[in-house]
Design a protein around this motif. Structure first.
Motif, short mmCIF file in Angstrom:
data_model
loop_
_atom_site.label_atom_id
_atom_site.label_comp_id
_atom_site.label_asym_id
_atom_site.label_seq_id
_atom_site.Cartn_x
_atom_site.Cartn_y
_atom_site.Cartn_z
N TRP A 223 0.83 -1.21 0.00
CA TRP A 223 0.00 0.00 0.00
C TRP A 223 0.87 1.26 0.00
O TRP A 223 0.66 2.17 -0.80
N LEU A 224 1.85 1.33 0.89
CA LEU A 224 2.69 2.52 0.96
C LEU A 224 3.54 2.66 -0.30
O LEU A 224 3.80 3.78 -0.76
N SER A 225 3.96 1.53 -0.89
CA SER A 225 4.76 1.60 -2.11
C SER A 225 3.98 2.24 -3.25
O SER A 225 4.52 3.05 -4.01
N VAL A 226 2.71 1.88 -3.38
CA VAL A 226 1.90 2.43 -4.46
C VAL A 226 1.51 3.87 -4.17
O VAL A 226 1.73 4.78 -4.99
N ILE A 227 0.93 4.12 -3.01
CA ILE A 227 0.44 5.47 -2.69
C ILE A 227 1.60 6.44 -2.52
O ILE A 227 1.52 7.61 -2.94
N GLY A 228 2.69 5.98 -1.94
CA GLY A 228 3.81 6.88 -1.67
C GLY A 228 4.47 7.44 -2.91
O GLY A 228 4.96 8.57 -2.90
N PHE A 229 4.50 6.65 -3.99
CA PHE A 229 5.17 7.11 -5.20
C PHE A 229 4.21 7.66 -6.25
O PHE A 229 4.66 8.09 -7.32
N LEU A 230 2.91 7.65 -5.98
CA LEU A 230 1.97 8.16 -6.98
C LEU A 230 2.26 9.60 -7.40
O LEU A 230 2.21 9.91 -8.59
N PRO A 231 2.53 10.53 -6.47
CA PRO A 231 2.84 11.90 -6.93
C PRO A 231 4.01 11.96 -7.90
O PRO A 231 3.97 12.68 -8.90
N SER A 232 5.06 11.19 -7.60
CA SER A 232 6.22 11.18 -8.49
C SER A 232 5.89 10.54 -9.84
O SER A 232 6.33 11.00 -10.89
N ILE A 233 5.08 9.47 -9.81
CA ILE A 233 4.69 8.80 -11.06
C ILE A 233 3.88 9.75 -11.93
O ILE A 233 4.11 9.87 -13.14
N TYR A 234 2.93 10.45 -11.33
CA TYR A 234 2.07 11.35 -12.09
C TYR A 234 2.84 12.55 -12.62
O TYR A 234 2.62 13.00 -13.75
N LEU A 235 3.73 13.09 -11.82
CA LEU A 235 4.51 14.23 -12.29
C LEU A 235 5.44 13.82 -13.44
O LEU A 235 5.64 14.57 -14.39
N ALA A 236 6.01 12.61 -13.35
CA ALA A 236 6.85 12.11 -14.43
C ALA A 236 6.06 11.92 -15.72
O ALA A 236 6.60 12.03 -16.82
N ALA A 237 4.76 11.65 -15.58
CA ALA A 237 3.89 11.48 -16.74
C ALA A 237 3.39 12.81 -17.28
O ALA A 237 2.60 12.83 -18.23
N GLY A 238 3.81 13.92 -16.68
CA GLY A 238 3.43 15.23 -17.17
C GLY A 238 2.13 15.76 -16.62
O GLY A 238 1.60 16.76 -17.12
N ILE A 239 1.60 15.14 -15.56
CA ILE A 239 0.36 15.62 -14.94
C ILE A 239 0.69 16.82 -14.05
O ILE A 239 1.69 16.82 -13.32
N ALA A 240 -0.15 17.84 -14.08
CA ALA A 240 0.08 19.05 -13.29
C ALA A 240 0.14 18.70 -11.80
O ALA A 240 -0.60 17.82 -11.35
N PRO A 241 0.99 19.38 -11.03
CA PRO A 241 1.14 19.05 -9.61
C PRO A 241 -0.17 19.09 -8.84
O PRO A 241 -0.41 18.22 -7.99
N GLY A 242 -1.01 20.08 -9.08
CA GLY A 242 -2.27 20.15 -8.35
C GLY A 242 -3.17 18.96 -8.63
O GLY A 242 -3.76 18.39 -7.70
N LEU A 243 -3.25 18.58 -9.89
CA LEU A 243 -4.08 17.42 -10.25
C LEU A 243 -3.47 16.14 -9.71
O LEU A 243 -4.19 15.24 -9.23
N ALA A 244 -2.15 16.02 -9.77
CA ALA A 244 -1.49 14.83 -9.23
C ALA A 244 -1.74 14.70 -7.73
O ALA A 244 -2.00 13.60 -7.22
N ALA A 245 -1.69 15.83 -7.00
CA ALA A 245 -1.93 15.79 -5.56
C ALA A 245 -3.36 15.37 -5.26
O ALA A 245 -3.62 14.55 -4.37
N ALA A 246 -4.32 15.93 -6.00
CA ALA A 246 -5.73 15.59 -5.76
C ALA A 246 -6.00 14.13 -6.09
O ALA A 246 -6.71 13.43 -5.35
N ALA A 247 -5.43 13.64 -7.19
CA ALA A 247 -5.65 12.24 -7.58
C ALA A 247 -5.05 11.29 -6.55
O ALA A 247 -5.66 10.27 -6.20
#
Length: 399
Positions: A223-247
């Motif tokens: 659980w922590l491995s997936v949730i903990g790295f989601l912001p980094s995964i989304y930002l690497a995919a070009g998702i805006a920081p605000g949207l990545a944080a909300a998701a």
């Protein structure tokens, strides 16, 4: 359940949230810390997991100490420690200092969170215990979601040190509130503080504490491995920081649904094995959909991947709520409840300590996150085996 008693039990949950936000505060800060302090991806993985170092090494002893020193005293002391370490961490200028203070935060988090199931058990009637322990099981995802949602905006305003100082002050405030509002710990007979060896032995020779602890470990690792790295995964995919944080915050928050549901479902006659099996199978399948190359490159199939992450967190949330209830009921005696929870916390911390660096290492070796499901799937398979073994044990206490 009277309003005063219910309020005190909810206050214990809030105290756990005030400690757990220090686990959740790091994921939204990882991109900032990598830019400001030059932290590598693997160092970020250890920063994410080092808060669990104390729990990984001292969980059983902390549970023993709480049984001897008092649950309220232990929780209040833990909140003061985690708050103080966070305030000091705001002045860190390098990864080394931050890593050391994360370890101190982990010790405070352990002391603050480990006595809570025993406190809740003391504060609520037996018929409400499973439901309230399901609520307690949601403290971590709620705190994580809160940190993921609020962290980026707060750091944009004050920088990452201001984020550390804010959460340190919150923990100190909760420590003072709990010290004033909770009833005093009962006076322990003199012999109770001297039978620590017997309580450790009684806990470690029983199979129940080992099985629930190992199951919590493999759940927490994925659980922590997936949730903990989601912001980094989304930002690497070009998702805006605000949207990545909300998701990411939503992905953490939906874990509460499973936690709350577990207590209700246990009261309605579902078995612990059924809930754990459903949770682990769903986590395994969802992680394959979310991270493998089945849907093509990472930018393809964004919606199905995100829905899989939501299913991973939501249905998987039934596991911790079920395990907290099992830990109380499978403790070998009344006097070893906190020791059993401490042992479970120790294995949970071990999973959270090893999981994120392992996933980060796999991602660094493969040049992406597409093989992360091998780690999470292995954890889920182990959890299924443990669920089957746990179901064969007699439960020494009722709901």
């Amino acid at each position: 359940m009277s309003g005063a008693v219910a309020g005190r039990a909810w206050l214990v949950v809030l105290g756990g949230v005030a400690a757990a936000v220090h686990v959740g505060k790091l994921p939204p800060a990882i991109p900032v810390l990598r830019d400001v302090l030059g932290i590598t991806l693997v160092e970020a993985g250890f920063l994410l997991s080092l808060v669990q170092f104390a729990g990984m090494t001292l969980g059983l002893l902390a549970g023993l100490a709480a049984d001897s020193l008092g649950l309220k005293r232990t929780m209040v002391a833990g909140l003061w420690i985690v708050g103080g370490a966070s305030v000091l961490g705001g002045w860190a200028t390098g990864a080394g200092t931050l890593l050391a203070l994360r370890a101190v935060e982990g010790f405070g988090f352990l002391l603050a969170s480990m006595p809570a199931p025993g406190l809740i058990r003391r504060l609520v009637p037996p018929q409400h215990m499973s439901a309230m322990l399901g609520v307690w099981g949601a403290y971590m995802p709620f705190a994580t979601a809160l940190a993921l949602l609020c962290g980026p905006a707060w750091m944009a305003w004050t920088g990452w040190p201001g984020w550390w100082w804010l959460l340190g002050g919150l923990s100190a405030l909760m420590a003072a509130w709990l010290a004033r509002a909770l009833p005093a710990d009962p006076v322990q007979p003199p012999a109770a503080s001297r039978d620590w060896a017997a309580r450790i032995g009684q806990t470690l020779v029983a199979p129940g504490p080992w099985l629930v602890a190992a199951a919590f470990g493999v759940y927490s690792a994925q659980w922590l491995s997936v949730i903990g790295f989601l912001p980094s995964i989304y930002l690497a995919a070009g998702i805006a920081p605000g949207l990545a944080a909300a998701a990411t915050a939503l992905a953490a928050a939906v874990n509460m649904v499973g936690n709350l549901a577990s207590g209700r479902l246990l009261q309605q006659g579902f078995t612990a094995r059924q809930l754990m099996s459903i949770g682990f199978v769903t986590m395994a399948l969802a992680s394959v959909v979310a991270f493998s190359a089945l849907l093509g490159p990472p930018e393809a199939g964004a919606l199905p991947r995100y829905l899989a992450v939501l299913a991973f967190s939501t249905v998987g949330g039934m596991i911790p709520g079920t395990l907290f209830s099992l830990a109380v009921r499978l403790a070998p005696s009344e006097r070893t409840v906190s020791t059993t929870v401490g042992w479970m916390q120790q294995w949970s911390a071990l999973g959270q300590f090893l999981g994120p660096p392992l996933v980060a290492w796999v991602a660094a070796r493969s040049g992406g996150w597409q093989w992360s499901w091998l780690v999470t799937g292995g954890c889920a398979l182990a959890g299924l085996v443990l669920a089957g073994r746990t179901s064969r044990l007699p439960q020494v206490r009722g709901h």
